[in-house]
Design a protein around this motif. Structure first.
Motif, PDB file in Angstrom:
ATOM      1  N   ALA A 236     -11.718  -1.823  -2.983  1.00 43.10           N
ATOM      2  CA  ALA A 236     -10.462  -2.456  -3.394  1.00 43.10           C
ATOM      3  C   ALA A 236      -9.394  -1.405  -3.661  1.00 43.10           C
ATOM      4  N   ALA A 237      -9.796  -0.273  -4.259  1.00 45.25           N
ATOM      5  CA  ALA A 237      -8.833   0.798  -4.533  1.00 45.25           C
ATOM      6  C   ALA A 237      -8.319   1.422  -3.241  1.00 45.25           C
ATOM      7  N   ILE A 238      -9.206   1.579  -2.265  1.00 46.63           N
ATOM      8  CA  ILE A 238      -8.778   2.110  -0.964  1.00 46.63           C
ATOM      9  C   ILE A 238      -7.769   1.164  -0.322  1.00 46.63           C
ATOM     10  N   ALA A 239      -8.018  -0.126  -0.465  1.00 53.46           N
ATOM     11  CA  ALA A 239      -7.139  -1.117   0.162  1.00 53.46           C
ATOM     12  C   ALA A 239      -5.755  -1.143  -0.461  1.00 53.46           C
ATOM     13  N   ASP A 240      -5.675  -1.064  -1.793  1.00 52.48           N
ATOM     14  CA  ASP A 240      -4.348  -1.178  -2.425  1.00 52.48           C
ATOM     15  C   ASP A 240      -3.758   0.162  -2.858  1.00 52.48           C
ATOM     16  N   GLY A 241      -4.555   1.232  -2.736  1.00 54.92           N
ATOM     17  CA  GLY A 241      -4.038   2.557  -3.054  1.00 54.92           C
ATOM     18  C   GLY A 241      -3.901   2.841  -4.533  1.00 54.92           C
ATOM     19  N   GLU A 242      -4.444   1.979  -5.388  1.00 47.79           N
ATOM     20  CA  GLU A 242      -4.281   2.129  -6.834  1.00 47.79           C
ATOM     21  C   GLU A 242      -5.566   2.631  -7.479  1.00 47.79           C
ATOM     22  N   PRO A 243      -5.516   3.733  -8.262  1.00 46.42           N
ATOM     23  CA  PRO A 243      -6.708   4.163  -9.010  1.00 46.42           C
ATOM     24  C   PRO A 243      -7.024   3.161 -10.104  1.00 46.42           C
TER      25      PRO A 243
END
Length: 368
Positions: free
Chosen positions: A73-80
């Motif tokens: 999910a973090a890879i998809a939205d770019g958010e840590p």
């Protein structure tokens, strides 16, 4: 998901390989733990975009699954994100942390920081128009590798770190910019087809075309002819009109709407947006090439074939403009060289020369 106990050196090598292949991934690091979990603070792992986990965050399978899911999910939205996994999620829940239940029998508590690493976004802007140059200036504030295609771009007022390509060969552009760039084509009809073709060849996840509702399908057909593919293949790859609808009219305003759409596309890992702006025909016609740049009904003005004039100039067979053969793009067809006002007209003729030559033949026969 394939957990392993890779050493720091192994993880560093795997990370370098992922970066070399320009594949996104996430770093997962244990920042807090309560026994009896086997992980210790500082243990870390890498998670790939398809959910494979390499490294060590403890041997608890349910924790590994949760970390892999949240890393994707973090890879998809770019958010840590910081996640916690505990028998009682409410006991660790606090602002800035998302808590999940520990469903394994071994119990214990883990807190893991997940940091996505995505390749630097490449942005390809095609055109020497005020819109294209304004977009390059605005986008220089973002973390992107920027390339501008503009035969006259060497003296343009653009940031010095911008790579400027003067070639108009689609294959050369695609090779120079690399795979999967975000592409905006704003040459105002002059070499739109070349830019879109380069984006298709580079497998761009987004190709925004600044064009009117009349010129856009003409450009798609032209690109299909250049690449020898079905028009639907090109049409599915192109977003036109490009930009978010902010009632833009000037070049800087249109560039701003384009940049806003690019930010939205990048945030969704390159998937093209579903909402599209309404066309701005005034802006797209400004400085446009005659090849599709005007929305005038083609039936009102049938163009003649190229012919020499008394002063040594030539007539573009696509748009009937007078051009200088020494400076104009040219196409040789069946032993005759034809000259054009711009590459857009040249591409139109190259795709289907008989369409333009038949007009002249018919007119000549009717006049006899």
């Amino acid at each position: 998901m394939t957990p392993d106990t890779a050493s720091d050196a192994d993880l560093a090598a795997r990370e370098r390989a992922l970066q070399a292949r320009e594949e996104p991934y996430a770093q997962a690091t244990v920042v807090r733990r309560e026994p009896p979990v086997s992980a210790t603070v500082g243990d870390r792992a890498l998670v790939t975009a398809d959910g494979e986990l390499h490294g060590w965050i403890g041997g608890i399978s349910c924790a590994q699954s949760r970390v892999a899911d949240e890393a994707q999910a973090a890879i998809a939205d770019g958010e840590p994100r910081l996640i916690g996994i505990a028998p009682d999620p409410d006991a660790i829940d606090r602002p800035g942390l998302e808590a999940f239940p520990m469903q394994c029998h071994s119990q214990g508590t883990l807190e893991v920081f997940i940091d996505p690493v995505r390749p630097t976004t490449r942005l390809l802007v095609v055109g020497g128009s005020p819109i294209a140059h304004s977009l390059v200036r605005l986008a220089s504030e973002l973390d992107v590798e920027m390339t501008l295609v503009d035969p006259d771009g060497a003296d343009a007022d653009i940031p010095s770190e911008t790579t400027v390509l003067t070639t108009l060969e689609s294959e050369e552009i695609a090779e120079a910019v690399g795979s999967e760039p975000l592409v905006v084509v704003a040459s105002m009809g002059e070499y739109d087809a070349r830019g879109v073709a380069a984006g298709v060849l580079a497998e761009a996840p987004y190709i925004g075309l600044v064009a009117s509702t009349t010129r856009a399908p003409e450009t798609v057909d032209r690109v299909a002819g250049l690449l020898e593919v079905e028009p639907d293949t090109v049409g599915d790859a192109v977003t036109s009109p490009a930009g978010i609808d902010i009632s833009a009219s000037s070049a800087p305003e249109i560039a701003t709407s384009l940049l806003a759409e690019l930010v939205a596309v990048r945030a969704t890992t390159g998937r093209a947006p579903t909402a599209r702006a309404e066309p701005n025909d005034t802006a797209t016609a400004e400085g446009s090439c005659c090849a599709g740049g005007s929305d005038e009904d083609e039936s009102t003005a049938a163009p003649p074939a190229t012919s020499e004039t008394d002063d040594g100039a030539a007539v573009d067979p696509v748009c009937d403009m007078t051009v200088d053969p020494d400076e104009a793009p040219s196409v040789t067809h069946q032993g005759t060289t034809y000259y054009f006002c711009c590459h857009g007209c040249a591409d139109s003729f190259r795709t289907d020369p008989d369409e333009y030559l038949e007009v002249t033949t018919t007119e000549t026969m009717n006049s006899v």
